[in-house]
Design a protein around this motif. Structure first.
Motif, PDB file in Angstrom:
ATOM      1  N   SER A  14       3.035 -30.343  48.188  1.00 53.00           N
ATOM      2  CA  SER A  14       2.479 -29.712  49.390  1.00 53.00           C
ATOM      3  C   SER A  14       3.291 -30.081  50.626  1.00 53.00           C
ATOM      4  O   SER A  14       3.552 -29.238  51.498  1.00 53.00           O
ATOM      5  CB  SER A  14       1.017 -30.138  49.572  1.00 53.00           C
ATOM      6  OG  SER A  14       0.228 -29.715  48.478  1.00 53.00           O
ATOM      7  N   ARG A  15       3.701 -31.327  50.701  1.00 58.79           N
ATOM      8  CA  ARG A  15       4.483 -31.772  51.854  1.00 58.79           C
ATOM      9  C   ARG A  15       5.907 -31.213  51.818  1.00 58.79           C
ATOM     10  O   ARG A  15       6.480 -30.868  52.859  1.00 58.79           O
ATOM     11  CB  ARG A  15       4.493 -33.299  51.912  1.00 58.79           C
ATOM     12  CG  ARG A  15       3.127 -33.869  52.268  1.00 58.79           C
ATOM     13  CD  ARG A  15       3.089 -35.381  52.286  1.00 58.79           C
ATOM     14  NE  ARG A  15       1.796 -35.832  52.796  1.00 58.79           N
ATOM     15  CZ  ARG A  15       1.514 -36.002  54.084  1.00 58.79           C
ATOM     16  NH1 ARG A  15       2.438 -35.765  54.996  1.00 58.79           N
ATOM     17  NH2 ARG A  15       0.325 -36.407  54.472  1.00 58.79           N
ATOM     18  N   ILE A  16       6.457 -31.112  50.623  1.00 55.47           N
ATOM     19  CA  ILE A  16       7.796 -30.534  50.498  1.00 55.47           C
ATOM     20  C   ILE A  16       7.794 -29.079  50.957  1.00 55.47           C
ATOM     21  O   ILE A  16       8.710 -28.624  51.653  1.00 55.47           O
ATOM     22  CB  ILE A  16       8.290 -30.658  49.045  1.00 55.47           C
ATOM     23  CG1 ILE A  16       8.718 -32.106  48.765  1.00 55.47           C
ATOM     24  CG2 ILE A  16       9.453 -29.701  48.772  1.00 55.47           C
ATOM     25  CD1 ILE A  16       9.070 -32.376  47.317  1.00 55.47           C
ATOM     26  N   MET A  17       6.757 -28.330  50.579  1.00 61.12           N
ATOM     27  CA  MET A  17       6.707 -26.911  50.945  1.00 61.12           C
ATOM     28  C   MET A  17       6.653 -26.703  52.452  1.00 61.12           C
ATOM     29  O   MET A  17       7.045 -25.646  52.948  1.00 61.12           O
ATOM     30  CB  MET A  17       5.492 -26.245  50.286  1.00 61.12           C
ATOM     31  CG  MET A  17       5.621 -26.055  48.791  1.00 61.12           C
ATOM     32  SD  MET A  17       4.367 -24.921  48.124  1.00 61.12           S
ATOM     33  CE  MET A  17       2.843 -25.706  48.645  1.00 61.12           C
ATOM     34  N   PHE A  18       6.155 -27.702  53.165  1.00 58.95           N
ATOM     35  CA  PHE A  18       6.085 -27.569  54.622  1.00 58.95           C
ATOM     36  C   PHE A  18       7.480 -27.521  55.233  1.00 58.95           C
ATOM     37  O   PHE A  18       7.721 -26.812  56.217  1.00 58.95           O
ATOM     38  CB  PHE A  18       5.295 -28.740  55.209  1.00 58.95           C
ATOM     39  CG  PHE A  18       5.156 -28.682  56.702  1.00 58.95           C
ATOM     40  CD1 PHE A  18       4.259 -27.809  57.294  1.00 58.95           C
ATOM     41  CD2 PHE A  18       5.925 -29.495  57.523  1.00 58.95           C
ATOM     42  CE1 PHE A  18       4.127 -27.748  58.673  1.00 58.95           C
ATOM     43  CE2 PHE A  18       5.801 -29.444  58.905  1.00 58.95           C
ATOM     44  CZ  PHE A  18       4.899 -28.562  59.483  1.00 58.95           C
ATOM     45  N   HIS A  19       8.409 -28.271  54.650  1.00 56.78           N
ATOM     46  CA  HIS A  19       9.759 -28.357  55.204  1.00 56.78           C
ATOM     47  C   HIS A  19      10.757 -27.433  54.509  1.00 56.78           C
ATOM     48  O   HIS A  19      11.764 -27.043  55.105  1.00 56.78           O
ATOM     49  CB  HIS A  19      10.272 -29.796  55.112  1.00 56.78           C
ATOM     50  CG  HIS A  19       9.514 -30.769  55.960  1.00 56.78           C
ATOM     51  ND1 HIS A  19       9.484 -30.693  57.335  1.00 56.78           N
ATOM     52  CD2 HIS A  19       8.749 -31.847  55.629  1.00 56.78           C
ATOM     53  CE1 HIS A  19       8.739 -31.677  57.825  1.00 56.78           C
ATOM     54  NE2 HIS A  19       8.287 -32.389  56.813  1.00 56.78           N
ATOM     55  N   PHE A  20      10.493 -27.099  53.249  1.00 61.17           N
ATOM     56  CA  PHE A  20      11.450 -26.311  52.472  1.00 61.17           C
ATOM     57  C   PHE A  20      10.709 -25.176  51.763  1.00 61.17           C
ATOM     58  O   PHE A  20       9.922 -25.423  50.852  1.00 61.17           O
ATOM     59  CB  PHE A  20      12.160 -27.186  51.435  1.00 61.17           C
ATOM     60  CG  PHE A  20      12.863 -28.383  52.008  1.00 61.17           C
ATOM     61  CD1 PHE A  20      14.141 -28.273  52.532  1.00 61.17           C
ATOM     62  CD2 PHE A  20      12.232 -29.616  52.030  1.00 61.17           C
ATOM     63  CE1 PHE A  20      14.790 -29.379  53.062  1.00 61.17           C
ATOM     64  CE2 PHE A  20      12.869 -30.733  52.554  1.00 61.17           C
ATOM     65  CZ  PHE A  20      14.148 -30.608  53.076  1.00 61.17           C
ATOM     66  N   SER A  21      10.970 -23.971  52.177  1.00 60.40           N
ATOM     67  CA  SER A  21      10.337 -22.817  51.549  1.00 60.40           C
ATOM     68  C   SER A  21      10.925 -22.604  50.157  1.00 60.40           C
ATOM     69  O   SER A  21      12.146 -22.514  49.987  1.00 60.40           O
ATOM     70  CB  SER A  21      10.556 -21.566  52.403  1.00 60.40           C
ATOM     71  OG  SER A  21      10.017 -20.433  51.770  1.00 60.40           O
ATOM     72  N   ASN A  22      10.048 -22.551  49.155  1.00 59.86           N
ATOM     73  CA  ASN A  22      10.510 -22.355  47.783  1.00 59.86           C
ATOM     74  C   ASN A  22       9.434 -21.594  47.014  1.00 59.86           C
ATOM     75  O   ASN A  22       8.403 -22.164  46.661  1.00 59.86           O
ATOM     76  CB  ASN A  22      10.793 -23.704  47.110  1.00 59.86           C
ATOM     77  CG  ASN A  22      11.492 -23.541  45.768  1.00 59.86           C
ATOM     78  OD1 ASN A  22      11.125 -22.696  44.964  1.00 59.86           O
ATOM     79  ND2 ASN A  22      12.507 -24.364  45.533  1.00 59.86           N
ATOM     80  N   PRO A  23       9.647 -20.310  46.757  1.00 56.37           N
ATOM     81  CA  PRO A  23       8.637 -19.495  46.066  1.00 56.37           C
ATOM     82  C   PRO A  23       8.262 -20.044  44.694  1.00 56.37           C
ATOM     83  O   PRO A  23       7.097 -19.964  44.286  1.00 56.37           O
ATOM     84  CB  PRO A  23       9.312 -18.122  45.949  1.00 56.37           C
ATOM     85  CG  PRO A  23      10.337 -18.104  47.032  1.00 56.37           C
ATOM     86  CD  PRO A  23      10.826 -19.514  47.151  1.00 56.37           C
ATOM     87  N   ASP A  24       9.227 -20.604  43.971  1.00 57.58           N
ATOM     88  CA  ASP A  24       8.935 -21.136  42.639  1.00 57.58           C
ATOM     89  C   ASP A  24       7.980 -22.328  42.720  1.00 57.58           C
ATOM     90  O   ASP A  24       7.074 -22.474  41.886  1.00 57.58           O
ATOM     91  CB  ASP A  24      10.230 -21.557  41.937  1.00 57.58           C
ATOM     92  CG  ASP A  24      11.120 -20.373  41.605  1.00 57.58           C
ATOM     93  OD1 ASP A  24      10.586 -19.253  41.457  1.00 57.58           O
ATOM     94  OD2 ASP A  24      12.347 -20.561  41.507  1.00 57.58           O
TER      95      ASP A  24
ATOM     96  N   ILE B 168      -8.257 -35.893  46.637  1.00 54.18           N
ATOM     97  CA  ILE B 168      -8.647 -35.595  48.017  1.00 54.18           C
ATOM     98  C   ILE B 168      -7.444 -35.692  48.953  1.00 54.18           C
ATOM     99  O   ILE B 168      -7.249 -34.833  49.829  1.00 54.18           O
ATOM    100  CB  ILE B 168      -9.773 -36.549  48.459  1.00 54.18           C
ATOM    101  CG1 ILE B 168     -11.062 -36.237  47.683  1.00 54.18           C
ATOM    102  CG2 ILE B 168     -10.020 -36.443  49.959  1.00 54.18           C
ATOM    103  CD1 ILE B 168     -12.153 -37.276  47.841  1.00 54.18           C
ATOM    104  N   GLU B 169      -6.619 -36.718  48.780  1.00 53.40           N
ATOM    105  CA  GLU B 169      -5.433 -36.837  49.637  1.00 53.40           C
ATOM    106  C   GLU B 169      -4.494 -35.648  49.447  1.00 53.40           C
ATOM    107  O   GLU B 169      -3.923 -35.132  50.416  1.00 53.40           O
ATOM    108  CB  GLU B 169      -4.704 -38.144  49.343  1.00 53.40           C
ATOM    109  CG  GLU B 169      -5.388 -39.378  49.902  1.00 53.40           C
ATOM    110  CD  GLU B 169      -4.399 -40.464  50.264  1.00 53.40           C
ATOM    111  OE1 GLU B 169      -3.630 -40.260  51.235  1.00 53.40           O
ATOM    112  OE2 GLU B 169      -4.389 -41.502  49.577  1.00 53.40           O
ATOM    113  N   ALA B 170      -4.334 -35.202  48.206  1.00 52.17           N
ATOM    114  CA  ALA B 170      -3.496 -34.030  47.950  1.00 52.17           C
ATOM    115  C   ALA B 170      -4.071 -32.800  48.643  1.00 52.17           C
ATOM    116  O   ALA B 170      -3.333 -31.985  49.212  1.00 52.17           O
ATOM    117  CB  ALA B 170      -3.376 -33.789  46.444  1.00 52.17           C
ATOM    118  N   ALA B 171      -5.392 -32.683  48.601  1.00 51.25           N
ATOM    119  CA  ALA B 171      -6.038 -31.527  49.223  1.00 51.25           C
ATOM    120  C   ALA B 171      -5.851 -31.525  50.737  1.00 51.25           C
ATOM    121  O   ALA B 171      -5.603 -30.475  51.345  1.00 51.25           O
ATOM    122  CB  ALA B 171      -7.525 -31.520  48.873  1.00 51.25           C
TER     123      ALA B 171
END
Length: 344
Positions: free
Chosen positions: A73-83, A134-137
């Motif tokens: 989830s945190r990676i997707m915030f900085h790096f857009s990756n559809p896969d 919960i932290e992941a959410a």
């Protein structure tokens, strides 16, 4: 003093920027492959009724998947990756299906011991796993503004509130983590019940009566349960000879001193191992399992900050100083004792 949000801090290059890119492009996908290879994800499919199989892994295996989801989830915030987004979205859908109607989600009990819950809390990891869920959410909500995973987490947290808001100290977790998670969930939702339960879990800690006897009883019962699982696995393999149980690579060989076992046992039975030896506010130095200790003290610091408890913050700073100057390697590592991952 406050923790910066992911929206306020960004690494744009250099050593750590390169590591972030490596995580986003390769490591996060490799980790998912390993979660699949070890059947960690299959455990959720079995719990959801989507797959017939045998649950694999330690009783805390669910947390590995939740930690991956937090990182993704945190990676997707900085790096857009559809896969990566497809993997994350599909896994969230799976969690929603695996979760029971009242919010319970812990595949070890759901699959191996249906109907049993909140068992051997000082040894097993129900609260710990839910904490990482919960932290992941919260991370997913903060980085995407989507609420599907947050709804799963709130459903689980609401069950904890219902079952433990007025419970006795015996129902505190043996592996701290849920306290931090509930505080973060309160910040994300403004539901004061989550903050109140986190505070209660911290304040009840170290007040269990006859702790050594109860700890020993839970250790023995948890061992009994693991033997039952092993027996179930034997029967499953007889009926399903083509099932390949994942085997971890052989561990590095190291010599465990003769004193390590007795020292570990004493630490566990006295409560020091999981910070149950005295109330949290009376603990003056780093003791016991190092990871558990840091989870607890982080939660205490978060609560002290929220409540404006300057004296408590001062005490925690003193504990921090004692830990980093007397209980830490020059590399930043802690938990030097063999077997217990504990402070020496």
């Amino acid at each position: 003093m406050r923790e910066p949000t992911i929206h306020e801090a960004k690494i744009t290059g250099g050593f750590w920027g390169e590591k972030q890119r490596l995580n986003a492009d390769h490591a996060i996908f490799y980790q998912w492959q390993k979660l699949e290879a070890t059947r960690c994800i299959d455990n959720f499919r079995i719990a959801a009724g989507m797959l017939s199989g045998f649950r694999e892994g330690f009783f805390f295996a669910d947390s590995d998947a939740y930690k991956w989801l937090d990182a993704a989830s945190r990676i997707m915030f900085h790096f857009s990756n559809p896969d990566l987004k497809i993997l994350v979205d599909d896994f969230i859908d799976l969690l929603a299906k695996a979760q029971q109607s009242d919010g319970y989600l812990y595949t070890y009990n759901q699959i191996h011991f249906p109907g049993q819950r909140w068992v051997d809390l000082q040894v097993e990891h129900e609260f710990y796993c839910l904490g990482h869920l919960i932290e992941a959410a919260v991370s997913h909500f903060e980085t995407t503004a989507e609420t599907k995973l947050l709804a799963v987490a709130q459903k689980a947290a609401d069950l904890l509130v219902k079952d433990f808001s007025d419970s006795i100290p015996d129902f505190t977790d043996g592996h701290e983590e849920i306290e931090i998670a509930l505080i973060k969930l309160w910040k994300a939702t403004d539901n004061i019940e989550y903050l109140a339960l986190a505070k209660a879990f911290v304040e009840r800690r170290g007040t269990i009566k006859l702790f050594p006897f109860k700890m020993l009883s839970q250790v023995l019962d948890s061992g009994r349960r693991m033997k039952l699982v092993d027996k179930k696995r034997e029967l499953w393999l007889i009926e399903h000879p083509d099932h390949n149980t994942f085997k971890l690579p052989e561990r590095n060989k190291n010599i465990v001193p003769l004193w390590a076992g007795p020292r570990f046992a004493i630490s566990a039975l006295t409560g020091k191992y999981n910070q149950q030896h005295k109330p949290a506010s009376e603990q003056k130095k780093a003791e016991g399992h190092s990871v558990r200790f840091c989870y607890l003290k982080t939660a205490e610091a978060m609560l002290a900050q929220i409540q404006g408890q300057e004296n408590r913050i001062k005490q925690l700073r003193e504990i921090w100083t004692q830990m980093v100057t007397r209980r830490m390697y020059v590399t930043g590592g802690i938990g030097s004792l063999p077997l217990s991952e504990g402070f020496g």
